[in-house]
Design a protein around this motif. Structure first.
Motif, PDB file in Angstrom:
ATOM      1  N   TRP A  14     -16.041   5.011   0.320  1.00 21.84           N
ATOM      2  CA  TRP A  14     -15.177   4.380   1.309  1.00 21.84           C
ATOM      3  C   TRP A  14     -14.027   3.614   0.649  1.00 21.84           C
ATOM      4  CZ3 TRP A  14     -19.526   2.067   4.907  1.00 21.84           C
ATOM      5  CH2 TRP A  14     -20.030   3.088   5.697  1.00 21.84           C
ATOM      6  N   GLN A  15     -14.133   3.358  -0.652  1.00 19.63           N
ATOM      7  CA  GLN A  15     -13.079   2.618  -1.350  1.00 19.63           C
ATOM      8  C   GLN A  15     -11.948   3.518  -1.830  1.00 19.63           C
ATOM      9  OE1 GLN A  15     -15.556   0.806  -4.402  1.00 19.63           O
ATOM     10  NE2 GLN A  15     -15.579  -1.137  -3.294  1.00 19.63           N
ATOM     11  N   SER A  16     -12.086   4.825  -1.621  1.00 20.55           N
ATOM     12  CA  SER A  16     -11.049   5.743  -2.078  1.00 20.55           C
ATOM     13  C   SER A  16      -9.967   5.877  -1.007  1.00 20.55           C
ATOM     14  CB  SER A  16     -11.666   7.099  -2.413  1.00 20.55           C
ATOM     15  OG  SER A  16     -10.719   7.936  -3.036  1.00 20.55           O
ATOM     16  N   PHE A  17      -9.040   6.826  -1.199  1.00 18.84           N
ATOM     17  CA  PHE A  17      -7.912   6.968  -0.285  1.00 18.84           C
ATOM     18  C   PHE A  17      -7.657   8.404   0.158  1.00 18.84           C
ATOM     19  CE2 PHE A  17      -7.086   3.150  -2.738  1.00 18.84           C
ATOM     20  CZ  PHE A  17      -6.665   2.247  -1.775  1.00 18.84           C
ATOM     21  N   ASP A  18      -8.247   9.388  -0.502  1.00 14.95           N
ATOM     22  CA  ASP A  18      -7.864  10.772  -0.260  1.00 14.95           C
ATOM     23  C   ASP A  18      -9.035  11.625   0.202  1.00 14.95           C
ATOM     24  OD1 ASP A  18      -9.226  10.543  -2.628  1.00 14.95           O
ATOM     25  OD2 ASP A  18      -7.941  11.909  -3.755  1.00 14.95           O
ATOM     26  N   LEU A  19      -9.956  11.040   0.964  1.00 16.34           N
ATOM     27  CA  LEU A  19     -11.117  11.747   1.467  1.00 16.34           C
ATOM     28  C   LEU A  19     -11.172  11.605   2.986  1.00 16.34           C
ATOM     29  CD1 LEU A  19     -13.659  10.524  -1.235  1.00 16.34           C
ATOM     30  CD2 LEU A  19     -12.703  12.822  -1.045  1.00 16.34           C
ATOM     31  N   PRO A  20     -11.872  12.519   3.680  1.00 20.20           N
ATOM     32  CA  PRO A  20     -11.920  12.415   5.150  1.00 20.20           C
ATOM     33  C   PRO A  20     -12.511  11.102   5.635  1.00 20.20           C
ATOM     34  CG  PRO A  20     -13.515  14.027   4.325  1.00 20.20           C
ATOM     35  CD  PRO A  20     -12.617  13.704   3.183  1.00 20.20           C
ATOM     36  N   PRO A 344     -16.253   5.401  -7.350  1.00 20.53           N
ATOM     37  CA  PRO A 344     -15.030   5.766  -8.079  1.00 20.53           C
ATOM     38  C   PRO A 344     -14.553   4.593  -8.923  1.00 20.53           C
ATOM     39  CG  PRO A 344     -14.578   5.471  -5.738  1.00 20.53           C
ATOM     40  CD  PRO A 344     -16.057   5.452  -5.899  1.00 20.53           C
ATOM     41  N   SER A 345     -14.105   4.884 -10.129  1.00 20.14           N
ATOM     42  CA  SER A 345     -13.618   3.832 -11.019  1.00 20.14           C
ATOM     43  C   SER A 345     -12.313   3.251 -10.487  1.00 20.14           C
ATOM     44  CB  SER A 345     -13.407   4.387 -12.419  1.00 20.14           C
ATOM     45  OG  SER A 345     -12.361   5.343 -12.418  1.00 20.14           O
ATOM     46  N   THR A 346     -11.934   2.125 -11.046  1.00 22.47           N
ATOM     47  CA  THR A 346     -10.682   1.485 -10.634  1.00 22.47           C
ATOM     48  C   THR A 346      -9.493   2.412 -10.859  1.00 22.47           C
ATOM     49  OG1 THR A 346     -11.555  -0.723 -11.090  1.00 22.47           O
ATOM     50  CG2 THR A 346      -9.165  -0.487 -11.018  1.00 22.47           C
ATOM     51  N   SER A 347      -9.482   3.075 -12.012  1.00 25.35           N
ATOM     52  CA  SER A 347      -8.360   3.973 -12.307  1.00 25.35           C
ATOM     53  C   SER A 347      -8.343   5.166 -11.348  1.00 25.35           C
ATOM     54  CB  SER A 347      -8.444   4.463 -13.759  1.00 25.35           C
ATOM     55  OG  SER A 347      -9.636   5.197 -13.974  1.00 25.35           O
ATOM     56  N   GLU A 348      -9.516   5.685 -10.972  1.00 28.38           N
ATOM     57  CA  GLU A 348      -9.587   6.797 -10.025  1.00 28.38           C
ATOM     58  C   GLU A 348      -9.081   6.371  -8.652  1.00 28.38           C
ATOM     59  OE1 GLU A 348     -13.386   9.366 -11.755  1.00 28.38           O
ATOM     60  OE2 GLU A 348     -13.718   7.697 -10.367  1.00 28.38           O
ATOM     61  N   ARG A 349      -9.440   5.170  -8.242  1.00 31.08           N
ATOM     62  CA  ARG A 349      -8.982   4.670  -6.949  1.00 31.08           C
ATOM     63  C   ARG A 349      -7.465   4.460  -6.953  1.00 31.08           C
ATOM     64  NH1 ARG A 349     -12.074  -0.613  -5.942  1.00 31.08           N
ATOM     65  NH2 ARG A 349     -10.969  -0.512  -3.925  1.00 31.08           N
ATOM     66  N   VAL A 350      -6.959   3.909  -8.052  1.00 29.63           N
ATOM     67  CA  VAL A 350      -5.517   3.695  -8.160  1.00 29.63           C
ATOM     68  C   VAL A 350      -4.778   5.028  -8.111  1.00 29.63           C
ATOM     69  CG1 VAL A 350      -3.684   2.956  -9.730  1.00 29.63           C
ATOM     70  CG2 VAL A 350      -5.659   1.478  -9.339  1.00 29.63           C
ATOM     71  N   HIS A 351      -5.270   5.997  -8.875  1.00 28.64           N
ATOM     72  CA  HIS A 351      -4.631   7.318  -8.907  1.00 28.64           C
ATOM     73  C   HIS A 351      -4.668   7.973  -7.536  1.00 28.64           C
ATOM     74  CE1 HIS A 351      -3.366  11.189 -10.548  1.00 28.64           C
ATOM     75  NE2 HIS A 351      -4.364  11.744  -9.871  1.00 28.64           N
ATOM     76  N   ALA A 352      -5.827   7.903  -6.855  1.00 27.30           N
ATOM     77  CA  ALA A 352      -5.948   8.504  -5.524  1.00 27.30           C
ATOM     78  C   ALA A 352      -5.033   7.808  -4.527  1.00 27.30           C
ATOM     79  CB  ALA A 352      -7.400   8.432  -5.049  1.00 27.30           C
ATOM     80  N   GLY A 353      -4.942   6.494  -4.609  1.00 28.73           N
ATOM     81  CA  GLY A 353      -4.094   5.749  -3.686  1.00 28.73           C
ATOM     82  C   GLY A 353      -2.623   6.057  -3.883  1.00 28.73           C
ATOM     83  N   ILE A 354      -2.181   6.138  -5.121  1.00 29.51           N
ATOM     84  CA  ILE A 354      -0.783   6.466  -5.393  1.00 29.51           C
ATOM     85  C   ILE A 354      -0.466   7.875  -4.905  1.00 29.51           C
ATOM     86  CG2 ILE A 354       0.886   6.900  -7.234  1.00 29.51           C
ATOM     87  CD1 ILE A 354      -0.354   4.581  -8.766  1.00 29.51           C
ATOM     88  N   GLY A 355      -1.402   8.804  -5.123  1.00 28.10           N
ATOM     89  CA  GLY A 355      -1.196  10.170  -4.647  1.00 28.10           C
ATOM     90  C   GLY A 355      -1.095  10.239  -3.133  1.00 28.10           C
TER      91      GLY A 355
END
Length: 471
Positions: A14-20, A344-355
């Motif tokens: 739920w902390q990510s940005f690019d998932l349903p 998801p790691s902090t860097s993964e979340r940041v990358h997903a959010g920017i994308g």
């Protein structure tokens, strides 16, 4: 509890940005703040008319977490109402528990507990009220509210009327109950339809034409196997109740009536597969048929109904479940599996959010892109990538002063970042600040070294800014 043990949400994602699970969440929060704000990105565009809960949340001042709990409360309300209907049909407590557990192993429950700010549980609740309730006020209220949660309610009306007619016969309702209720349902639902038609005719509907164009272009590429899987995962074991409902209609009504009822169910099933990419959700429109079939099937096995329900619950818990979309599929695992899943790691979340933010900006939704950019920046205040990304968004909308603040902060966080200096120079160049741009490009060359990926572009910019004016 049993359903969550067998089919748990992917709560660690739920902390990510690019998932349903979170695709529409942040856009729905924007609606909470301003229910009538235009939503331009394609993922959430259909939410433009789903105004009921954002409007109520805005009116009552609900916080973000309070608003997010509404679908979970809808699950409780729907299961409670299923039990009430079971009790009214004369089912003992154990059968009511088994049937409600079985029907909770369905997409409406999986989505409402796993995909944030999806209100499927309430749509199903109002469908059941419209199909089974004998209270006119309750039915009219359901028909007035539900279309503003999801327009699938309107598309499900033929099926709801079929179930209502069949159930009225089963409970021996007043002979004129159906003829009285149909106009009420039609008038209450037409409020939504009239408003949508007026908006469409006057060109003020920002959704319909764009959605239809994108939809027709995409639907041609759906593999037939995905459609078949969509049918199965729409109800899984509960399809048996739909089949029994049709059998009951075949045995009870004249052939013409049976043909009309069957056609309504068939067209709704086909329509559910093609009206939206998340077809497993659209098949919720047949959920009242599943419940009606389950309540009617007690007549088939009166002495062994409990055992049949228990076997169905066990089988449904064992068989795999998943969110089946046109082009994607997401398995639903057990709670034990999800507890072992890594966040998801902090860097993964940041990358997903920017994308995700970049994609929204490319679609012209700068307000949504900025919302995600701000959320990403909250994840890691020390990282420069979120600041550089937000600076780009701000500069692209003409807010160079605010963009400059982010660029200065990024340079302070990492004084040796060639990218920060390069982006600063690029924005200064775009806004005619040539002296600043030249200084930043030269600084970027000094910091980047020979192998820096942007070196060639930076050298070209320096050459452009330092070449003598042509005669």
């Amino acid at each position: 509890m049993l359903v969550i043990l067998c089919f748990a949400p992917r709560f660690k994602l739920w902390q990510s940005f690019d998932l349903p699970e979170v695709d529409r969440y942040y856009d729905t929060l924007r609606q909470l703040e301003n229910p009538f704000e235009d939503i331009t990105n394609h993922v959430s565009r259909v939410n433009q008319w789903r105004l009921f809960f954002p409007f109520v949340g805005n009116l009552t001042g609900l916080s973000e977490w309070q608003f997010t709990t509404i679908p979970f409360l809808g699950c409780i309300a729907t299961l409670f109402y299923i039990v009430i209907l079971c009790q009214r049909a004369g089912m003992p407590i154990r059968d009511s528990l088994l049937l409600s557990t079985l029907l909770a192993m369905s997409p409406w429950y999986f989505v409402s507990t796993g995909w944030l700010a999806y209100f499927d549980s309430w749509v199903v609740f109002f469908m059941l009220v419209a199909a089974f309730s004998q209270n006119r006020i309750a039915v009219v209220t359901a028909c007035l509210i539900a279309p503003w949660i999801d327009e699938r309610f309107v598309l499900a009306l033929p099926v709801l009327l079929v179930v209502r007619a069949t159930w009225n016969d089963r409970i021996k309702a007043h002979p004129g109950a159906m003829s009285t209720m149909i106009p009420l349902i039609g008038i209450a639902t037409s409020v939504y339809l009239v408003i949508r038609l007026i908006a469409l005719a006057t060109g003020t509907d920002p959704v319909a034409h764009t959605y239809a164009r994108e939809h027709l272009a995409l639907i041609q590429s759906i593999p037939i196997t995905n459609l078949l899987w969509g049918v199965w995962f729409g109800h899984r074991i509960a399809w048996l109740f739909c089949i029994y409902f049709l059998y009951h209609c075949f045995k009870t009504y004249r052939r013409a009536t049976f043909a009309v009822y069957s056609l309504a169910i068939l067209l709704t099933t086909v329509g559910a597969l093609v009206i939206a990419g998340d077809m497993h959700r659209s098949l919720e429109m047949l959920f009242p048929v599943c419940l009606a079939g389950a309540l009617l099937s007690r007549d088939l096995l009166p002495s062994r109904f409990t055992y049949a329900l228990a076997a169905a619950v066990v089988l449904s818990a064992i068989l795999p479940a998943r969110h089946q979309l046109w082009q994607e599929s997401y398995p639903i695992h057990s709670l034990a599996y999800e507890l072992q899943r890594e966040r998801p790691s902090t860097s993964e979340r940041v990358h997903a959010g920017i994308g995700r933010s970049s994609h929204m900006a490319a679609e012209g939704d700068f307000a949504g892109a900025m919302l995600i950019a701000n959320k990403v920046l909250e994840i890691d205040q020390r990282a420069i990538e979120p600041r550089l990304h937000r600076a780009q968004l701000l500069a692209s909308t003409g807010n160079f002063d605010l963009a400059e603040q982010d660029l200065v902060a990024a340079s302070e966080l990492n004084p040796s970042s060639a990218d920060a200096a390069f982006f600063y120079g690029s924005m200064a160049l775009q806004h005619g600040r040539y002296a600043t741009a030249l200084a930043k490009f030269q600084e970027a060359l000094r910091l980047g070294g020979e192998d820096w990926p942007n070196r060639a572009d930076c050298q070209a910019a320096v050459h452009l800014l330092t070449r003598p004016p042509e005669e």
